[in-house]
Design a protein around this motif. Sequence first.
Motif, PDB file in Angstrom:
ATOM      1  N   CYS A  10     -60.541 -14.825  68.384  1.00  0.00           N
ATOM      2  CA  CYS A  10     -60.401 -13.405  68.079  1.00  0.00           C
ATOM      3  C   CYS A  10     -61.452 -12.564  68.765  1.00  0.00           C
ATOM      4  O   CYS A  10     -61.546 -11.379  68.510  1.00  0.00           O
ATOM      5  CB  CYS A  10     -60.488 -13.188  66.566  1.00  0.00           C
ATOM      6  N   THR A  11     -62.262 -13.139  69.614  1.00  0.00           N
ATOM      7  CA  THR A  11     -63.385 -12.400  70.157  1.00  0.00           C
ATOM      8  C   THR A  11     -63.181 -12.017  71.609  1.00  0.00           C
ATOM      9  O   THR A  11     -62.320 -12.531  72.296  1.00  0.00           O
ATOM     10  CB  THR A  11     -64.670 -13.241  70.074  1.00  0.00           C
ATOM     11  N   SER A  12     -64.017 -11.128  72.027  1.00  0.00           N
ATOM     12  CA  SER A  12     -64.039 -10.737  73.427  1.00  0.00           C
ATOM     13  C   SER A  12     -64.507 -11.916  74.265  1.00  0.00           C
ATOM     14  O   SER A  12     -65.364 -12.677  73.845  1.00  0.00           O
ATOM     15  CB  SER A  12     -65.008  -9.561  73.583  1.00  0.00           C
ATOM     16  N   PRO A  13     -63.976 -12.095  75.474  1.00  0.00           N
ATOM     17  CA  PRO A  13     -64.426 -13.196  76.308  1.00  0.00           C
ATOM     18  C   PRO A  13     -65.824 -12.951  76.890  1.00  0.00           C
ATOM     19  O   PRO A  13     -66.388 -13.813  77.528  1.00  0.00           O
ATOM     20  CB  PRO A  13     -63.378 -13.259  77.415  1.00  0.00           C
ATOM     21  N   LEU A  14     -66.384 -11.775  76.665  1.00  0.00           N
ATOM     22  CA  LEU A  14     -67.701 -11.461  77.191  1.00  0.00           C
ATOM     23  C   LEU A  14     -68.782 -12.091  76.330  1.00  0.00           C
ATOM     24  O   LEU A  14     -68.603 -12.281  75.135  1.00  0.00           O
ATOM     25  CB  LEU A  14     -67.895  -9.940  77.223  1.00  0.00           C
ATOM     26  N   PRO A  15     -69.947 -12.435  76.909  1.00  0.00           N
ATOM     27  CA  PRO A  15     -71.016 -13.014  76.112  1.00  0.00           C
ATOM     28  C   PRO A  15     -71.560 -12.005  75.117  1.00  0.00           C
ATOM     29  O   PRO A  15     -71.450 -10.795  75.324  1.00  0.00           O
ATOM     30  CB  PRO A  15     -72.072 -13.402  77.157  1.00  0.00           C
ATOM     31  N   PRO A  16     -72.156 -12.486  74.001  1.00  0.00           N
ATOM     32  CA  PRO A  16     -72.688 -11.577  72.995  1.00  0.00           C
ATOM     33  C   PRO A  16     -73.776 -10.685  73.557  1.00  0.00           C
ATOM     34  O   PRO A  16     -74.528 -11.069  74.435  1.00  0.00           O
ATOM     35  CB  PRO A  16     -73.273 -12.504  71.938  1.00  0.00           C
ATOM     36  N   THR A  17     -73.841  -9.467  73.041  1.00  0.00           N
ATOM     37  CA  THR A  17     -74.914  -8.537  73.373  1.00  0.00           C
ATOM     38  C   THR A  17     -75.383  -7.922  72.075  1.00  0.00           C
ATOM     39  O   THR A  17     -74.783  -8.117  71.030  1.00  0.00           O
ATOM     40  CB  THR A  17     -74.410  -7.415  74.313  1.00  0.00           C
ATOM     41  N   SER A  18     -76.445  -7.158  72.138  1.00  0.00           N
ATOM     42  CA  SER A  18     -76.906  -6.519  70.909  1.00  0.00           C
ATOM     43  C   SER A  18     -75.799  -5.612  70.397  1.00  0.00           C
ATOM     44  O   SER A  18     -75.082  -4.986  71.167  1.00  0.00           O
ATOM     45  CB  SER A  18     -78.176  -5.716  71.168  1.00  0.00           C
ATOM     46  N   GLY A  19     -75.634  -5.571  69.089  1.00  0.00           N
ATOM     47  CA  GLY A  19     -74.556  -4.790  68.501  1.00  0.00           C
ATOM     48  C   GLY A  19     -73.322  -5.610  68.213  1.00  0.00           C
ATOM     49  O   GLY A  19     -72.400  -5.136  67.583  1.00  0.00           O
ATOM     50  N   ASP A  20     -73.292  -6.875  68.693  1.00  0.00           N
ATOM     51  CA  ASP A  20     -72.165  -7.739  68.364  1.00  0.00           C
ATOM     52  C   ASP A  20     -72.245  -8.095  66.888  1.00  0.00           C
ATOM     53  O   ASP A  20     -73.314  -8.158  66.306  1.00  0.00           O
ATOM     54  CB  ASP A  20     -72.208  -9.039  69.168  1.00  0.00           C
ATOM     55  N   THR A  21     -71.117  -8.325  66.297  1.00  0.00           N
ATOM     56  CA  THR A  21     -71.048  -8.720  64.903  1.00  0.00           C
ATOM     57  C   THR A  21     -70.478 -10.114  64.833  1.00  0.00           C
ATOM     58  O   THR A  21     -69.449 -10.387  65.427  1.00  0.00           O
ATOM     59  CB  THR A  21     -70.131  -7.746  64.132  1.00  0.00           C
ATOM     60  N   VAL A  22     -71.169 -10.994  64.133  1.00  0.00           N
ATOM     61  CA  VAL A  22     -70.645 -12.341  63.948  1.00  0.00           C
ATOM     62  C   VAL A  22     -69.713 -12.285  62.752  1.00  0.00           C
ATOM     63  O   VAL A  22     -70.105 -11.874  61.664  1.00  0.00           O
ATOM     64  CB  VAL A  22     -71.782 -13.352  63.719  1.00  0.00           C
ATOM     65  N   CYS A  23     -68.464 -12.654  62.976  1.00  0.00           N
ATOM     66  CA  CYS A  23     -67.467 -12.570  61.918  1.00  0.00           C
ATOM     67  C   CYS A  23     -66.372 -13.587  62.191  1.00  0.00           C
ATOM     68  O   CYS A  23     -66.302 -14.159  63.257  1.00  0.00           O
ATOM     69  CB  CYS A  23     -66.868 -11.176  61.854  1.00  0.00           C
ATOM     70  N   ASP A  24     -65.539 -13.786  61.178  1.00  0.00           N
ATOM     71  CA  ASP A  24     -64.307 -14.543  61.347  1.00  0.00           C
ATOM     72  C   ASP A  24     -63.171 -13.544  61.210  1.00  0.00           C
ATOM     73  O   ASP A  24     -63.381 -12.404  60.786  1.00  0.00           O
ATOM     74  CB  ASP A  24     -64.191 -15.648  60.294  1.00  0.00           C
ATOM     75  N   PRO A  91     -65.132   1.652  69.445  1.00  0.00           N
ATOM     76  CA  PRO A  91     -63.860   2.362  69.263  1.00  0.00           C
ATOM     77  C   PRO A  91     -62.685   1.658  69.942  1.00  0.00           C
ATOM     78  O   PRO A  91     -61.560   1.752  69.487  1.00  0.00           O
ATOM     79  CB  PRO A  91     -64.109   3.729  69.895  1.00  0.00           C
ATOM     80  N   GLU A  92     -62.955   0.933  71.039  1.00  0.00           N
ATOM     81  CA  GLU A  92     -61.900   0.186  71.712  1.00  0.00           C
ATOM     82  C   GLU A  92     -61.723  -1.143  70.986  1.00  0.00           C
ATOM     83  O   GLU A  92     -62.692  -1.814  70.683  1.00  0.00           O
ATOM     84  CB  GLU A  92     -62.244  -0.098  73.178  1.00  0.00           C
ATOM     85  N   PRO A  93     -60.495  -1.554  70.729  1.00  0.00           N
ATOM     86  CA  PRO A  93     -60.256  -2.849  70.079  1.00  0.00           C
ATOM     87  C   PRO A  93     -60.803  -3.988  70.923  1.00  0.00           C
ATOM     88  O   PRO A  93     -60.741  -3.953  72.147  1.00  0.00           O
ATOM     89  CB  PRO A  93     -58.738  -2.934  69.983  1.00  0.00           C
ATOM     90  N   PRO A  94     -61.358  -5.032  70.275  1.00  0.00           N
ATOM     91  CA  PRO A  94     -61.953  -6.141  71.017  1.00  0.00           C
ATOM     92  C   PRO A  94     -60.948  -7.152  71.551  1.00  0.00           C
ATOM     93  O   PRO A  94     -61.328  -8.082  72.231  1.00  0.00           O
ATOM     94  CB  PRO A  94     -62.855  -6.797  69.970  1.00  0.00           C
ATOM     95  N   VAL A  95     -59.670  -6.970  71.249  1.00  0.00           N
ATOM     96  CA  VAL A  95     -58.643  -7.913  71.666  1.00  0.00           C
ATOM     97  C   VAL A  95     -57.567  -7.156  72.433  1.00  0.00           C
ATOM     98  O   VAL A  95     -57.057  -6.137  71.955  1.00  0.00           O
ATOM     99  CB  VAL A  95     -58.023  -8.624  70.436  1.00  0.00           C
ATOM    100  N   ALA A  96     -57.198  -7.633  73.609  1.00  0.00           N
ATOM    101  CA  ALA A  96     -56.149  -6.991  74.394  1.00  0.00           C
ATOM    102  C   ALA A  96     -54.837  -7.002  73.616  1.00  0.00           C
ATOM    103  O   ALA A  96     -54.497  -7.991  72.974  1.00  0.00           O
ATOM    104  CB  ALA A  96     -55.980  -7.705  75.726  1.00  0.00           C
ATOM    105  N   GLY A  97     -54.104  -5.901  73.640  1.00  0.00           N
ATOM    106  CA  GLY A  97     -52.818  -5.809  72.959  1.00  0.00           C
ATOM    107  C   GLY A  97     -52.936  -5.444  71.490  1.00  0.00           C
ATOM    108  O   GLY A  97     -51.955  -5.467  70.770  1.00  0.00           O
ATOM    109  N   ALA A  98     -54.152  -5.113  71.040  1.00  0.00           N
ATOM    110  CA  ALA A  98     -54.368  -4.758  69.639  1.00  0.00           C
ATOM    111  C   ALA A  98     -54.933  -3.345  69.538  1.00  0.00           C
ATOM    112  O   ALA A  98     -55.484  -2.810  70.494  1.00  0.00           O
ATOM    113  CB  ALA A  98     -55.334  -5.744  68.988  1.00  0.00           C
ATOM    114  N   ASP A  99     -54.776  -2.769  68.363  1.00  0.00           N
ATOM    115  CA  ASP A  99     -55.341  -1.454  68.050  1.00  0.00           C
ATOM    116  C   ASP A  99     -56.001  -1.552  66.682  1.00  0.00           C
ATOM    117  O   ASP A  99     -55.604  -2.368  65.851  1.00  0.00           O
ATOM    118  CB  ASP A  99     -54.238  -0.391  67.980  1.00  0.00           C
TER     119      ASP A  99
END
Length: 135
Positions: A10-24, A91-99
Amino acid sequence: METSQSNEPCTSPLPPTSGDTVCDLVTVPARQGLEAVDILRRGAAEAVGPVLHDDDRDTLGFLVPAGTAAGWDVPGSTCTETDGRGMRLAPEPPVAGADWLLPPGDDADLATDPAVLREALGEAARLIEAADRCR
Protein backbone atom coordinates in the motif's frame (compact mmCIF):
# COMPACT_ATOMS: atom_id res chain seq x y z
CA MET A 1 -18.94 -11.86 1.68
CA GLU A 2 -16.38 -13.13 -0.81
CA THR A 3 -14.05 -10.60 -2.34
CA SER A 4 -10.88 -10.80 -4.32
CA GLN A 5 -8.24 -8.70 -2.68
CA SER A 6 -4.76 -7.90 -3.87
CA ASN A 7 -1.78 -8.34 -1.62
CA GLU A 8 0.12 -5.55 -3.34
CA PRO A 9 1.87 -3.15 -0.98
CA CYS A 10 0.00 0.00 0.00
CA THR A 11 2.98 2.31 0.05
CA SER A 12 4.77 4.56 -2.32
CA PRO A 13 7.69 2.86 -4.09
CA LEU A 14 9.89 5.77 -3.00
CA PRO A 15 12.18 5.38 0.03
CA PRO A 16 10.98 6.84 3.34
CA THR A 17 11.65 10.50 4.05
CA SER A 18 10.84 12.72 6.97
CA GLY A 19 7.09 13.10 7.26
CA ASP A 20 6.41 9.51 6.25
CA THR A 21 3.92 7.69 8.42
CA VAL A 22 4.42 4.07 9.33
CA CYS A 23 1.04 2.41 9.04
CA ASP A 24 -0.81 -0.63 7.80
CA LEU A 25 -3.73 -0.49 5.39
CA VAL A 26 -7.03 -2.34 5.89
CA THR A 27 -8.71 -2.87 2.51
CA VAL A 28 -12.41 -3.67 2.15
CA PRO A 29 -14.99 -3.62 -0.65
CA ALA A 30 -16.16 -0.04 -1.25
CA ARG A 31 -19.77 -0.71 -0.23
CA GLN A 32 -18.78 -2.09 3.17
CA GLY A 33 -16.14 0.60 3.61
CA LEU A 34 -18.57 3.43 2.91
CA GLU A 35 -21.01 1.98 5.46
CA ALA A 36 -18.18 1.71 7.98
CA VAL A 37 -17.13 5.34 7.39
CA ASP A 38 -20.72 6.43 8.08
CA ILE A 39 -20.82 4.33 11.26
CA LEU A 40 -17.49 5.69 12.46
CA ARG A 41 -18.44 9.30 11.75
CA ARG A 42 -21.75 8.94 13.58
CA GLY A 43 -19.80 7.79 16.65
CA ALA A 44 -17.23 10.59 16.59
CA ALA A 45 -15.70 12.51 13.71
CA GLU A 46 -12.19 11.81 15.02
CA ALA A 47 -12.85 8.04 15.10
CA VAL A 48 -11.83 7.65 11.47
CA GLY A 49 -8.45 8.56 10.02
CA PRO A 50 -7.51 8.93 6.37
CA VAL A 51 -9.32 6.66 3.92
CA LEU A 52 -8.26 5.88 0.35
CA HIS A 53 -10.67 4.95 -2.44
CA ASP A 54 -9.13 2.73 -5.11
CA ASP A 55 -11.15 3.48 -8.23
CA ASP A 56 -9.73 0.53 -10.18
CA ARG A 57 -10.54 -2.14 -7.60
CA ASP A 58 -13.64 -0.50 -6.05
CA THR A 59 -12.18 -0.76 -2.55
CA LEU A 60 -11.57 1.52 0.41
CA GLY A 61 -8.37 1.49 2.44
CA PHE A 62 -8.30 2.58 6.09
CA LEU A 63 -4.95 3.62 7.55
CA VAL A 64 -4.38 1.80 10.85
CA PRO A 65 -1.38 1.71 13.21
CA ALA A 66 1.66 -0.31 12.16
CA GLY A 67 1.52 -3.86 13.48
CA THR A 68 -2.23 -4.24 12.96
CA ALA A 69 -1.72 -6.68 10.08
CA ALA A 70 -0.16 -9.27 12.39
CA GLY A 71 -3.47 -9.86 14.19
CA TRP A 72 -6.04 -8.79 11.60
CA ASP A 73 -8.66 -11.48 10.99
CA VAL A 74 -11.80 -9.71 9.77
CA PRO A 75 -13.50 -11.76 7.02
CA GLY A 76 -13.84 -9.99 3.67
CA SER A 77 -10.93 -7.64 4.34
CA THR A 78 -7.15 -7.64 4.15
CA CYS A 79 -4.59 -5.75 6.18
CA THR A 80 -1.32 -5.02 4.42
CA GLU A 81 1.92 -4.08 6.15
CA THR A 82 3.94 -1.19 4.80
CA ASP A 83 7.15 -3.15 5.41
CA GLY A 84 8.77 -0.04 6.90
CA ARG A 85 8.71 1.85 3.62
CA GLY A 86 6.55 4.69 4.96
CA MET A 87 3.51 6.25 3.35
CA ARG A 88 3.50 9.88 2.38
CA LEU A 89 0.37 11.56 3.69
CA ALA A 90 0.20 14.45 1.29
CA PRO A 91 -2.73 15.94 -0.58
CA GLU A 92 -1.85 13.59 -3.46
CA PRO A 93 -2.86 9.96 -2.83
CA PRO A 94 0.14 7.68 -2.18
CA VAL A 95 -1.17 4.95 -4.50
CA ALA A 96 -1.66 5.30 -8.26
CA GLY A 97 -5.32 4.98 -9.27
CA ALA A 98 -6.59 6.01 -5.83
CA ASP A 99 -8.08 9.17 -4.35
CA TRP A 100 -8.53 10.28 -0.76
CA LEU A 101 -12.10 9.74 0.43
CA LEU A 102 -11.04 11.31 3.74
CA PRO A 103 -7.70 13.07 3.32
CA PRO A 104 -5.08 13.20 6.06
CA GLY A 105 -5.40 16.11 8.45
CA ASP A 106 -3.00 17.85 10.77
CA ASP A 107 -3.80 15.59 13.73
CA ALA A 108 -0.93 13.77 15.41
CA ASP A 109 -2.88 10.47 15.42
CA LEU A 110 -3.65 9.84 11.77
CA ALA A 111 -4.69 6.19 11.95
CA THR A 112 -8.09 4.64 12.65
CA ASP A 113 -8.20 2.57 15.84
CA PRO A 114 -8.28 -1.08 14.64
CA ALA A 115 -10.69 -2.22 17.39
CA VAL A 116 -13.15 0.53 16.48
CA LEU A 117 -12.73 -0.24 12.76
CA ARG A 118 -13.32 -3.96 13.41
CA GLU A 119 -16.65 -3.15 15.11
CA ALA A 120 -17.72 -0.74 12.36
CA LEU A 121 -16.87 -3.24 9.60
CA GLY A 122 -18.86 -5.96 11.39
CA GLU A 123 -21.86 -3.67 11.76
CA ALA A 124 -21.54 -2.60 8.12
CA ALA A 125 -21.47 -6.24 6.95
CA ARG A 126 -24.63 -6.99 8.98
CA LEU A 127 -26.42 -3.94 7.54
CA ILE A 128 -25.49 -4.91 3.99
CA GLU A 129 -26.59 -8.51 4.54
CA ALA A 130 -29.95 -7.35 5.95
CA ALA A 131 -30.46 -4.92 3.05
CA ASP A 132 -29.65 -7.62 0.50
CA ARG A 133 -32.17 -10.01 2.10
CA CYS A 134 -34.90 -7.38 1.78
CA ARG A 135 -34.49 -7.05 -1.99
